[in-house]
Design a protein around this motif. Structure first.
Motif, PDB file in Angstrom:
ATOM      1  N   GLU A   1       0.773  -1.240   0.136  1.00  0.00           N
ATOM      2  CA  GLU A   1       0.060   0.046   0.114  1.00  0.00           C
ATOM      3  C   GLU A   1       0.884   1.237   0.055  1.00  0.00           C
ATOM      4  N   LYS A   2       1.993   1.188   0.778  1.00  0.00           N
ATOM      5  CA  LYS A   2       2.829   2.543   0.867  1.00  0.00           C
ATOM      6  C   LYS A   2       3.573   2.738  -0.453  1.00  0.00           C
ATOM      7  N   GLU A   3       3.850   1.797  -1.309  1.00  0.00           N
ATOM      8  CA  GLU A   3       4.803   1.917  -2.637  1.00  0.00           C
ATOM      9  C   GLU A   3       3.858   2.044  -3.915  1.00  0.00           C
ATOM     10  N   HIS A   4       2.624   1.321  -3.778  1.00  0.00           N
ATOM     11  CA  HIS A   4       1.878   1.170  -4.862  1.00  0.00           C
ATOM     12  C   HIS A   4       1.032   2.303  -5.242  1.00  0.00           C
ATOM     13  N   ILE A   5       1.173   2.868  -6.407  1.00  0.00           N
ATOM     14  CA  ILE A   5      -0.062   3.933  -6.803  1.00  0.00           C
ATOM     15  C   ILE A   5      -1.245   3.398  -7.020  1.00  0.00           C
ATOM     16  N   GLY A   6      -2.409   3.389  -6.233  1.00  0.00           N
ATOM     17  CA  GLY A   6      -3.470   2.625  -6.543  1.00  0.00           C
ATOM     18  C   GLY A   6      -4.030   1.660  -5.499  1.00  0.00           C
ATOM     19  N   HIS A   7      -4.926   0.632  -5.706  1.00  0.00           N
ATOM     20  CA  HIS A   7      -5.540  -0.158  -4.785  1.00  0.00           C
ATOM     21  C   HIS A   7      -4.835  -1.289  -4.767  1.00  0.00           C
ATOM     22  N   THR A   8      -4.940  -2.094  -3.560  1.00  0.00           N
ATOM     23  CA  THR A   8      -4.180  -3.355  -3.385  1.00  0.00           C
ATOM     24  C   THR A   8      -5.279  -4.464  -3.092  1.00  0.00           C
ATOM     25  N   SER A   9      -6.678  -4.167  -2.899  1.00  0.00           N
ATOM     26  CA  SER A   9      -7.572  -4.969  -2.576  1.00  0.00           C
ATOM     27  C   SER A   9      -8.957  -4.659  -3.329  1.00  0.00           C
ATOM     28  N   HIS A  10      -9.898  -5.422  -2.956  1.00  0.00           N
ATOM     29  CA  HIS A  10     -10.884  -5.554  -4.249  1.00  0.00           C
ATOM     30  C   HIS A  10     -11.683  -3.907  -4.010  1.00  0.00           C
ATOM     31  N   ILE A  11     -11.917  -3.408  -5.178  1.00  0.00           N
ATOM     32  CA  ILE A  11     -12.754  -2.050  -5.255  1.00  0.00           C
ATOM     33  C   ILE A  11     -14.064  -2.199  -5.343  1.00  0.00           C
ATOM     34  N   PHE A  12     -14.779  -1.770  -4.247  1.00  0.00           N
ATOM     35  CA  PHE A  12     -16.084  -1.866  -3.983  1.00  0.00           C
ATOM     36  C   PHE A  12     -17.151  -0.576  -4.347  1.00  0.00           C
ATOM     37  N   ALA A  13     -16.426   0.514  -4.305  1.00  0.00           N
ATOM     38  CA  ALA A  13     -17.342   1.681  -4.352  1.00  0.00           C
ATOM     39  C   ALA A  13     -16.582   2.725  -5.178  1.00  0.00           C
ATOM     40  N   MET A  14     -17.245   3.447  -6.101  1.00  0.00           N
ATOM     41  CA  MET A  14     -16.765   4.611  -6.921  1.00  0.00           C
ATOM     42  C   MET A  14     -17.646   5.940  -6.926  1.00  0.00           C
ATOM     43  N   ALA A  15     -17.406   7.132  -7.182  1.00  0.00           N
ATOM     44  CA  ALA A  15     -18.235   7.935  -7.311  1.00  0.00           C
ATOM     45  C   ALA A  15     -17.401   9.167  -8.110  1.00  0.00           C
ATOM     46  N   VAL A  16     -18.341  10.169  -8.691  1.00  0.00           N
ATOM     47  CA  VAL A  16     -17.484  11.345  -9.507  1.00  0.00           C
ATOM     48  C   VAL A  16     -18.263  12.503  -9.119  1.00  0.00           C
ATOM     49  N   SER A  17     -17.564  13.522  -8.757  1.00  0.00           N
ATOM     50  CA  SER A  17     -18.221  14.839  -8.405  1.00  0.00           C
ATOM     51  C   SER A  17     -19.106  15.279  -9.756  1.00  0.00           C
ATOM     52  N   SER A  18     -19.811  16.382  -9.349  1.00  0.00           N
ATOM     53  CA  SER A  18     -20.911  16.657 -10.429  1.00  0.00           C
ATOM     54  C   SER A  18     -20.304  17.786 -11.326  1.00  0.00           C
ATOM     55  N   ASP A  19     -19.071  18.308 -11.049  1.00  0.00           N
ATOM     56  CA  ASP A  19     -18.491  19.033 -12.011  1.00  0.00           C
ATOM     57  C   ASP A  19     -17.261  18.412 -12.765  1.00  0.00           C
ATOM     58  N   SER A  20     -17.383  16.987 -12.800  1.00  0.00           N
ATOM     59  CA  SER A  20     -16.440  15.982 -12.970  1.00  0.00           C
ATOM     60  C   SER A  20     -14.991  16.337 -12.820  1.00  0.00           C
ATOM     61  N   LYS A  21     -14.622  16.737 -11.706  1.00  0.00           N
ATOM     62  CA  LYS A  21     -13.392  17.156 -11.665  1.00  0.00           C
ATOM     63  C   LYS A  21     -12.572  15.932 -10.782  1.00  0.00           C
ATOM     64  N   PHE A  22     -13.329  15.333  -9.721  1.00  0.00           N
ATOM     65  CA  PHE A  22     -12.690  14.397  -8.864  1.00  0.00           C
ATOM     66  C   PHE A  22     -13.263  13.049  -9.150  1.00  0.00           C
ATOM     67  N   MET A  23     -12.592  12.175  -8.970  1.00  0.00           N
ATOM     68  CA  MET A  23     -13.220  10.552  -8.736  1.00  0.00           C
ATOM     69  C   MET A  23     -12.622  10.080  -7.657  1.00  0.00           C
ATOM     70  N   ALA A  24     -13.327   9.309  -6.963  1.00  0.00           N
ATOM     71  CA  ALA A  24     -13.062   8.780  -5.475  1.00  0.00           C
ATOM     72  C   ALA A  24     -13.428   7.275  -5.632  1.00  0.00           C
ATOM     73  N   SER A  25     -12.419   6.461  -5.064  1.00  0.00           N
ATOM     74  CA  SER A  25     -12.529   4.907  -5.198  1.00  0.00           C
ATOM     75  C   SER A  25     -12.104   4.377  -3.915  1.00  0.00           C
ATOM     76  N   GLY A  26     -13.007   3.327  -3.251  1.00  0.00           N
ATOM     77  CA  GLY A  26     -12.791   2.695  -2.094  1.00  0.00           C
ATOM     78  C   GLY A  26     -12.596   1.290  -2.178  1.00  0.00           C
ATOM     79  N   ASP A  27     -11.892   0.769  -1.262  1.00  0.00           N
ATOM     80  CA  ASP A  27     -11.514  -0.894  -1.323  1.00  0.00           C
ATOM     81  C   ASP A  27     -11.854  -1.249  -0.137  1.00  0.00           C
TER      82      ASP A  27
END
Length: 467
Positions: A194-220
């Motif tokens: 987790e400290k070295e890898h850019i991204g997720h290291t376990s199953h991704i279960f949630a995603m959301a995008v802000s209404s102005d299409s600026k940010f995307m959030a993902s949770g694992d």
């Protein structure tokens, strides 16, 4: 001649005494008044009278900035409202229709204004479900990336309908266009990196995008939330405060406030403008399974096996609790600010409002039965916000579309179904309602107790046509 016999001289014969100056009512010389009022330059004639000041051109006199501010302050609140309303009307009139050739007419402008008011109050309800027709099988297409070898567990669509983000059980993120072209990806990493890898290291279960299409959030599954730039897919921030699986993410509309839900029974609030944690919210007695948010400063969550739904009203610091299912509630979606839909392991689809603590309407066994006689789990749901159209997915090989009674809240009527082999783990409408996107896998996103080997792990895009 004695002074008492002298007559009054004609006005034209009167002469001013040397050095005399005409006085204003306040007793000050006219040039002082003019200089005080207009801040005249020193090279102007000092003998100028108040009658002559109207002849001075304003463009030859530099008005101080503080006097301009005083002029702006003279605008009354009512005048300000009128000015802002005119600006808003002008902005709407400048918007062009889809063919970019015709401007909004007066009727369309009035409808738009009415919709904006109703949406802000949470009362907007568009009846559009009856306009949709069953799509042709040849129009449905799939998007698949070699990078995502396991089931698609979640997805998110930008409000401008340009991009679709998908998260997989193999920890990877893939970015597609709505037309099916892959334009970016983030590979998954191994657990423990987790400290070295850019991204997720376990199953991704949630995603959301802000209404102005600026940010995307993902949770694992490990409790990590990653924040990404939508255009470049560059990682901006990582949050780690949850102690268990991230089960849901939702942005408040027209803001960068992010709500996250977890199996640790907590809801957390984040401000992405400051990239900082704001507060956490408790109340559930079991793992939270879903979350949603819209315009108001609030969010709604489903509580799994505690069989409850909670609306957190942040502005008033209160909670509204609802109960009604007979088994675990696996998710919740807003239809509008006062109406929402829940689904769960009992196979039921329930319609609620904030006016009642129990469901107004329940559709049992919405997707039929399994071979063992038990109802099929509902595994995903999508709502076309502020309308009466919703869609549900399960493991029976179909995505079903429904019409919700948003006036009397008495019925959820089936419209048609679309064949989609596999387990539907995620569903989402595009903002315009032109497409329905499904994330499909061979197995449920939370486990491997049920598997369909003949299914494909892919994203299914269903074009929706109107009559």
């Amino acid at each position: 001649m004695p002074f008492f016999l002298r007559g009054k001289r004609p006005v034209q014969d009167r002469k001013k005494k040397p050095g005399s100056k005409k006085r204003k009512p306040n007793g000050l010389p006219p040039e002082k008044n003019v200089e005080k009022k207009l801040n005249l330059p020193a090279d102007l004639d000092e003998e100028i009278t108040s009658e002559e000041e109207d002849y001075i051109k304003r463009d030859q006199i530099q008005v101080p900035a503080h006097e301009k501010e005083e002029e702006d302050e003279e605008e009354t609140p009512q005048e300000k409202k009128v000015r802002l309303a005119r600006q808003y009307l002008k902005a709407l009139q400048e918007q062009k229709t889809k063919d970019e050739s015709e401007k909004l007419d007066d009727d369309a402008l009035g409808v738009r204004l009415q919709e904006d008011v109703l949406e802000a109050s949470g009362m907007l309800r568009k009846n559009v479900a009856h306009l949709y027709t069953e799509p042709l099988a040849d129009d449905i297409y799939r998007m698949k990336s070699k990078q995502q070898k396991l089931s698609i567990a979640c997805l998110a669509i930008t409000s401008d309908e340009k991009f679709i983000f998908t998260g997989s059980k193999d920890c990877s993120i893939v970015k597609f266009t709505l037309e099916g072209k892959k334009v970016g990806s983030v590979p998954g990493g191994r657990k423990g990196t987790e400290k070295e890898h850019i991204g997720h290291t376990s199953h991704i279960f949630a995603m959301a995008v802000s209404s102005d299409s600026k940010f995307m959030a993902s949770g694992d599954q490990g409790g990590y939330i990653h924040i990404w730039d939508v255009e470049s897919l560059k990682q901006l921030k990582t949050f780690k405060k949850h102690r268990a699986t991230i089960s849901g993410l939702a942005f408040r509309r027209s803001s960068h406030i992010l709500f996250s839900a977890s199996h640790d029974r907590m809801v957390m609030v984040w401000n992405l403008d400051a990239m900082a944690f704001v507060e956490n919210l408790g109340g559930h007695q079991d793992a939270i399974t879903g979350i949603d948010s819209h315009v108001r400063e609030s969010c709604i969550t489903s509580g799994g096996r505690d069989q409850s739904v909670i609306i957190y009203v942040l502005a008033e610091d209160k909670q509204l609790r609802f109960n009604g299912h007979h088994d675990s509630i696996d998710g919740v979606k807003l239809v509008n600010e006062k109406t929402f839909i829940t689904y769960g392991q009992d196979g039921s689809l329930a319609l609620w409002t904030t006016l009642k603590k129990r469901p107004h309407c329940v559709v049992k066994e919405a997707h039929g039965f399994q071979d063992n006689g038990q109802p099929n789990w509902l595994t995903a749901i999508a709502t076309l916000i502020n309308t009466d159209l919703i869609a549900s997915g399960s493991m029976d090989g179909h995505v079903r579309l429904w019409c919700v009674d948003t006036k009397g809240y008495r019925s959820i009527t089936p419209l048609f179904s679309v064949p989609v082999p596999g387990v539907v783990n995620a569903l989402a409408f595009t903002a315009s309602g032109s497409h329905l996107v499904a994330g499909v896998g061979q197995e449920h996103k939370l486990g491997r107790w049920y598997r369909q080997p003949e299914a494909r792990n892919a994203v299914v895009v269903i074009p929706l046509e109107k009559k």
